[in-house]
Scaffold this motif. Structure first.
Motif, PDB file in Angstrom:
ATOM      1  N   ASP A  88      -2.405  -1.416  -3.057  1.00  0.00           N
ATOM      2  CA  ASP A  88      -2.118  -0.913  -4.453  1.00  0.00           C
ATOM      3  C   ASP A  88      -1.490  -1.852  -5.332  1.00  0.00           C
ATOM      4  O   ASP A  88      -1.572  -1.684  -6.586  1.00  0.00           O
ATOM      5  CB  ASP A  88      -1.322   0.249  -4.290  1.00  0.00           C
ATOM      6  CG  ASP A  88      -2.032   1.525  -3.668  1.00  0.00           C
ATOM      7  OD1 ASP A  88      -3.022   1.989  -4.042  1.00  0.00           O
ATOM      8  OD2 ASP A  88      -1.278   2.006  -2.505  1.00  0.00           O
ATOM      9  N   HIS A  90      -9.389  -9.167   3.889  1.00  0.00           N
ATOM     10  CA  HIS A  90      -8.721  -8.482   4.623  1.00  0.00           C
ATOM     11  C   HIS A  90      -7.023  -8.483   4.150  1.00  0.00           C
ATOM     12  O   HIS A  90      -6.517  -7.889   4.510  1.00  0.00           O
ATOM     13  CB  HIS A  90      -8.882  -8.494   5.936  1.00  0.00           C
ATOM     14  CG  HIS A  90      -8.219 -10.147   6.729  1.00  0.00           C
ATOM     15  ND1 HIS A  90      -8.929 -11.182   6.820  1.00  0.00           N
ATOM     16  CD2 HIS A  90      -6.872 -10.389   6.867  1.00  0.00           C
ATOM     17  CE1 HIS A  90      -8.253 -12.084   7.184  1.00  0.00           C
ATOM     18  NE2 HIS A  90      -7.042 -11.818   7.208  1.00  0.00           N
ATOM     19  N   GLY A 130      -2.664   3.919   5.480  1.00  0.00           N
ATOM     20  CA  GLY A 130      -4.060   4.135   5.781  1.00  0.00           C
ATOM     21  C   GLY A 130      -4.745   2.977   6.460  1.00  0.00           C
ATOM     22  O   GLY A 130      -4.133   2.300   6.976  1.00  0.00           O
ATOM     23  N   GLN A 138       0.870  -1.051   0.029  1.00  0.00           N
ATOM     24  CA  GLN A 138       0.069   0.074   0.044  1.00  0.00           C
ATOM     25  C   GLN A 138       1.013   1.101   0.092  1.00  0.00           C
ATOM     26  O   GLN A 138       1.731   1.455   0.776  1.00  0.00           O
ATOM     27  CB  GLN A 138      -0.902   0.026   1.256  1.00  0.00           C
ATOM     28  CG  GLN A 138      -1.904   1.077   1.190  1.00  0.00           C
ATOM     29  CD  GLN A 138      -2.624   1.150   2.401  1.00  0.00           C
ATOM     30  OE1 GLN A 138      -2.809  -0.051   3.209  1.00  0.00           O
ATOM     31  NE2 GLN A 138      -3.450   2.182   2.670  1.00  0.00           N
ATOM     32  N   GLY A 143      -1.752  -0.280   8.625  1.00  0.00           N
ATOM     33  CA  GLY A 143      -2.779   0.837   9.017  1.00  0.00           C
ATOM     34  C   GLY A 143      -1.971   1.539   9.721  1.00  0.00           C
ATOM     35  O   GLY A 143      -2.548   2.835  10.139  1.00  0.00           O
ATOM     36  N   GLU A 183      -7.328  -5.879   1.098  1.00  0.00           N
ATOM     37  CA  GLU A 183      -8.062  -4.739   0.966  1.00  0.00           C
ATOM     38  C   GLU A 183      -7.234  -3.173   1.172  1.00  0.00           C
ATOM     39  O   GLU A 183      -6.294  -3.222   1.810  1.00  0.00           O
ATOM     40  CB  GLU A 183      -8.791  -4.579   2.574  1.00  0.00           C
ATOM     41  CG  GLU A 183      -9.821  -3.618   2.460  1.00  0.00           C
ATOM     42  CD  GLU A 183     -10.712  -3.545   3.741  1.00  0.00           C
ATOM     43  OE1 GLU A 183     -11.719  -3.287   3.692  1.00  0.00           O
ATOM     44  OE2 GLU A 183     -10.345  -4.163   4.627  1.00  0.00           O
ATOM     45  N   ASN A 184      -7.335  -2.466   0.207  1.00  0.00           N
ATOM     46  CA  ASN A 184      -6.842  -1.292  -0.010  1.00  0.00           C
ATOM     47  C   ASN A 184      -5.384  -1.393  -0.297  1.00  0.00           C
ATOM     48  O   ASN A 184      -4.544  -0.381  -0.415  1.00  0.00           O
ATOM     49  CB  ASN A 184      -6.814  -0.527   1.469  1.00  0.00           C
ATOM     50  CG  ASN A 184      -8.173  -0.050   1.991  1.00  0.00           C
ATOM     51  OD1 ASN A 184      -9.055   0.183   1.055  1.00  0.00           O
ATOM     52  ND2 ASN A 184      -8.365  -0.013   3.188  1.00  0.00           N
ATOM     53  N   ARG A 195      -5.555   0.012   6.275  1.00  0.00           N
ATOM     54  CA  ARG A 195      -5.334  -1.381   5.993  1.00  0.00           C
ATOM     55  C   ARG A 195      -6.089  -2.033   7.407  1.00  0.00           C
ATOM     56  O   ARG A 195      -5.840  -2.045   8.369  1.00  0.00           O
ATOM     57  CB  ARG A 195      -3.896  -1.687   5.881  1.00  0.00           C
ATOM     58  CG  ARG A 195      -3.119  -1.179   4.879  1.00  0.00           C
ATOM     59  CD  ARG A 195      -3.232  -2.106   3.572  1.00  0.00           C
ATOM     60  NE  ARG A 195      -3.937  -3.551   3.772  1.00  0.00           N
ATOM     61  CZ  ARG A 195      -3.224  -4.582   3.420  1.00  0.00           C
ATOM     62  NH1 ARG A 195      -2.273  -4.449   2.701  1.00  0.00           N
ATOM     63  NH2 ARG A 195      -3.853  -5.515   3.870  1.00  0.00           N
ATOM     64  N   GLN A 196      -6.920  -3.225   6.901  1.00  0.00           N
ATOM     65  CA  GLN A 196      -7.484  -4.007   7.821  1.00  0.00           C
ATOM     66  C   GLN A 196      -6.696  -4.985   8.438  1.00  0.00           C
ATOM     67  O   GLN A 196      -6.123  -5.761   7.556  1.00  0.00           O
ATOM     68  CB  GLN A 196      -8.679  -4.316   7.674  1.00  0.00           C
ATOM     69  CG  GLN A 196      -9.496  -5.037   8.388  1.00  0.00           C
ATOM     70  CD  GLN A 196     -10.945  -5.703   7.974  1.00  0.00           C
ATOM     71  OE1 GLN A 196     -11.260  -5.353   6.862  1.00  0.00           O
ATOM     72  NE2 GLN A 196     -11.533  -6.666   8.744  1.00  0.00           N
TER      73      GLN A 196
END
Length: 475
Positions: free
Chosen positions: A120, A114, A53, A49, A83, A117-118, A55-56
């Motif tokens: 890149d 999870h 941010g 990522q 995260g 998730e998020n 991240r779960q």
């Protein structure tokens, strides 16, 4: 007997003991061939990522801090926990690891939501060390599943089993990358099936004692036929590491999600439109059941399929399409896998009698919309002395704030049956002994006629959530 054997032949005794040990060893499962046949279709998934941010993570920062530094860094990545920031505005890339498996020769991969998730960038690495960039085809946060796609031909694939045939006590094993250690194999047994977790009511989880740790997420759980019967998703932990309780998504659920994402790009689930709760021993007695079972309807959502079918608060749903409901958690997965607009048959217990209702299943909305309901009026007055509580009518403003229709507000609770039942000041009583309470006079009348020495249900709304409690009057 052993003394006679020792006197007559020590060698014979040794041979007998060795034979006994050989028999015991032969009864234990051998995973070597199964692992060799299935490892090639299991993949390691690493994500990046670019911006720090949301991240779960399946673990809290406190749980991660309790892990040894050497292990924790495999899960967190080189720049801290998912995260988390790095003290430089969160601009340094964050990395994390997980597992997955290939389900089609042209490169469809299943993993947990999870895990990716998020992210890149997502890199899928095979056992032969080939690395491929993956794109996200679709995700389903409700079941924590994600479908990825890599470019490839004739890729190795897993063989899929039938999680509906899984039984408690069966041997199972997992292949994954805990703490970044690729292709780690752990084994155990199925501890339970059909587990409901607070985070997701529509997945009947498989519980096992297979060792699962950070990095195993999204990896396959195999049976002894070498078939995938689950996707490792969550663990119960107080330390941040494995504690003997692991949860996997049944492969039948996962493949339903996969096929919907692949074919239509999103996942739809059946929706009934009720809030339910467990039936305990006291509630079972109060509703006239011989033993606790079924799903107790605490509230019917306005404009829902349940309302159209005539379901009411206080109904106990005993079966769905002929399938018995033992625990309330049995119902949501049954409804969820029912196609939208399909008819279903409910058997409910209402006022001590069984009743059959037909319902047309709707589609589960992203967020359940609660209609604003208003009902004015109410007579001044106080409640019923025998129960040990004082009630008063709700004002128009209170009805709007609490989003309730009918009922009376509990102003005070003294010693007596109401306090023993768990009723608190500020609760709204909507039903008592299966009768609707619309006013203080209704409450007084119903309370005065309560049977002595018997448990009766009372429906209260507390902080916007309806729930049934049990009151026992004296006698």
């Amino acid at each position: 007997m052993y003394e006679r054997l020792l006197r007559s032949g020590p060698v014979l005794l040794v041979l007998m003991l060795l034979a006994s040990l050989s028999v015991q060893a032969a009864e234990l499962p051998d995973f070597t061939k199964l692992v060799d046949e299935n490892s090639s279709a299991v993949v390691n998934i690493s994500t990046t990522q670019k911006q720090g941010g949301a991240r779960q993570s399946p673990f809290t920062d406190r749980q991660l801090e309790q892990l040894p530094d050497f292990f924790r860094r495999f899960f967190e990545g080189p720049n801290g926990p998912p995260g988390g920031g790095n003290g430089h505005g969160g601009q340094t890339p964050l990395s994390s690891m997980g597992s997955g498996f290939i389900v089609s020769h042209d490169g469809y991969v299943l993993t947990n939501n999870h895990v990716v998730e998020n992210a890149d960038e997502i890199i899928v690495r095979l056992s032969d060390r080939r690395e491929m960039k993956a794109k996200v085809v679709g995700t389903d946060p409700r079941s924590d599943l994600a479908v990825l796609k890599v470019d490839g031909e004739d890729l190795p694939v897993v063989e899929l089993g039938d999680s509906g045939q899984l039984q408690q006590g069966q041997w199972v094993f997992a292949i994954g990358s805990p703490f970044g250690f690729d292709y780690t194999v752990t084994a155990g047994i199925v501890s339970a099936i059909g587990r409901s977790l607070p985070s997701e009511n529509y997945v009947p989880y498989i519980q096992s004692d297979v060792a699962i740790n950070p990095g195993n997420s999204g990896g396959p759980l195999f049976n002894m036929d070498g078939e995938v019967i689950g996707i490792n998703s969550q663990i119960y932990t107080r330390s941040g590491g494995f504690m003997g309780v692991s949860f996997a998504i049944p492969i039948n659920v996962a493949m339903n999600v996969f096929e919907q994402i692949r074919d239509q790009g999103y996942v739809s689930r059946g929706w009934l439109g009720v809030l339910i709760q467990e039936v305990n021993r006291d509630l079972a007695e109060s509703f006239g059941l011989k033993r606790p079972r079924g799903a107790l309807v605490a509230e019917v959502v306005p404009d829902s399929p349940a309302e159209a079918a005539g379901l009411q608060p206080g109904d106990i749903i005993l079966s769905y399409n002929g399938e018995s409901i033992s625990l309330s958690s049995d119902l949501p997965p049954m409804v969820g896998r029912t196609p939208v607009d399909e008819d279903a048959e409910l058997t409910v217990l209402r006022n001590g009698r069984k009743k059959t209702l037909d319902v047309t299943i709707g589609e589960l909305p992203d967020e359940t919309q609660q209609a604003q309901r208003q009902n004015g009026g109410g007579e001044p007055g106080q409640g019923a002395g025998p129960l040990g509580l004082t009630v008063e009518p709700l004002t128009e403003q209170q009805r709007r704030k609490l989003n309730v229709e009918g009922g009376v507000l509990v102003r005070d609770v003294g010693a007596g049956p109401a306090r023993n039942a768990g009723i608190r000041r500020g609760d709204v009583i909507r039903k008592l002994n299966n009768e609707t309470v619309a006013s203080v006079d209704d409450f007084r009348r119903i309370a005065a006629d309560l049977p002595e020495g018997r448990a009766v249900p009372v429906l209260v709304v507390r902080q916007g959530q309806p729930t049934f409690l049990v009151i026992r009057t004296g006698g």
